[in-house]
Design a protein around this motif. Structure first.
Motif, PDB file in Angstrom:
ATOM      1  N   ALA A  51      -2.364  -2.162   5.779  1.00  0.00           N
ATOM      2  CA  ALA A  51      -2.025  -0.954   5.022  1.00  0.00           C
ATOM      3  C   ALA A  51      -1.454  -1.315   3.652  1.00  0.00           C
ATOM      4  O   ALA A  51      -1.750  -0.659   2.654  1.00  0.00           O
ATOM      5  N   VAL A  52      -0.661  -2.363   3.596  1.00  0.00           N
ATOM      6  CA  VAL A  52      -0.115  -2.807   2.305  1.00  0.00           C
ATOM      7  C   VAL A  52      -1.245  -3.309   1.409  1.00  0.00           C
ATOM      8  O   VAL A  52      -1.309  -2.958   0.224  1.00  0.00           O
ATOM      9  N   VAL A  53      -2.164  -4.098   1.971  1.00  0.00           N
ATOM     10  CA  VAL A  53      -3.303  -4.591   1.192  1.00  0.00           C
ATOM     11  C   VAL A  53      -4.178  -3.425   0.738  1.00  0.00           C
ATOM     12  O   VAL A  53      -4.734  -3.452  -0.361  1.00  0.00           O
ATOM     13  N   PHE A  54      -4.294  -2.394   1.563  1.00  0.00           N
ATOM     14  CA  PHE A  54      -5.079  -1.212   1.232  1.00  0.00           C
ATOM     15  C   PHE A  54      -4.492  -0.483   0.027  1.00  0.00           C
ATOM     16  O   PHE A  54      -5.224   0.117  -0.755  1.00  0.00           O
ATOM     17  N   CYS A  55      -3.180  -0.551  -0.151  1.00  0.00           N
ATOM     18  CA  CYS A  55      -2.515   0.140  -1.259  1.00  0.00           C
ATOM     19  C   CYS A  55      -2.321  -0.720  -2.507  1.00  0.00           C
ATOM     20  O   CYS A  55      -1.916  -0.200  -3.551  1.00  0.00           O
ATOM     21  N   VAL A  56      -2.618  -2.009  -2.432  1.00  0.00           N
ATOM     22  CA  VAL A  56      -2.383  -2.910  -3.560  1.00  0.00           C
ATOM     23  C   VAL A  56      -3.180  -2.537  -4.816  1.00  0.00           C
ATOM     24  O   VAL A  56      -2.626  -2.599  -5.926  1.00  0.00           O
ATOM     25  N   PRO A  57      -4.457  -2.147  -4.747  1.00  0.00           N
ATOM     26  CA  PRO A  57      -5.166  -1.822  -5.997  1.00  0.00           C
ATOM     27  C   PRO A  57      -4.503  -0.704  -6.803  1.00  0.00           C
ATOM     28  O   PRO A  57      -4.486  -0.751  -8.043  1.00  0.00           O
TER      29      PRO A  57
END
Length: 100
Positions: A51-57
């Motif tokens: 979920a954190v990687v999903f929000c990084v962009p």
């Protein structure tokens, strides 16, 4: 003439998409974890990381350029809300189905 959707609509659509994506994947992940003998805490931590990687962009877009930052903030809020709700409710559904 340029028309754009209101922020509330965009935020709600992104949140619904993230909710379905992470909710379904979390339940499937719990089912696979039970079959393979994995610990549920590892699955939970990996989905929090996803979920954190999903929000990084959107975080990069938020801090990267000023004109796009408002749109990135709206999308980030939607993704964060959808992921948080999914990662809160999916263990309840998994438990009801007998996977946890």
């Amino acid at each position: 003439m340029f028309h754009s959707l209101p922020d509330e609509y965009v935020r709600a659509q992104i949140a619904a998409g993230a909710l379905v994506l992470f909710g379904v994947l979390r339940v499937i992940g719990a089912a696979v974890a039970v079959q393979r003998g994995w610990r549920i805490s590892i699955v939970t931590r990996s989905f929090i990381g996803a979920a954190v990687v999903f929000c990084v962009p959107e975080l990069v877009g938020l801090f990267g350029s000023f004109p796009v930052s408002h749109q990135a903030l709206v999308v980030l809020e939607g993704k964060a809300a959808g992921c948080a709700l999914a990662l809160f409710c999916a263990p309840i559904v998994s438990h009801r189905l007998g996977y946890e």
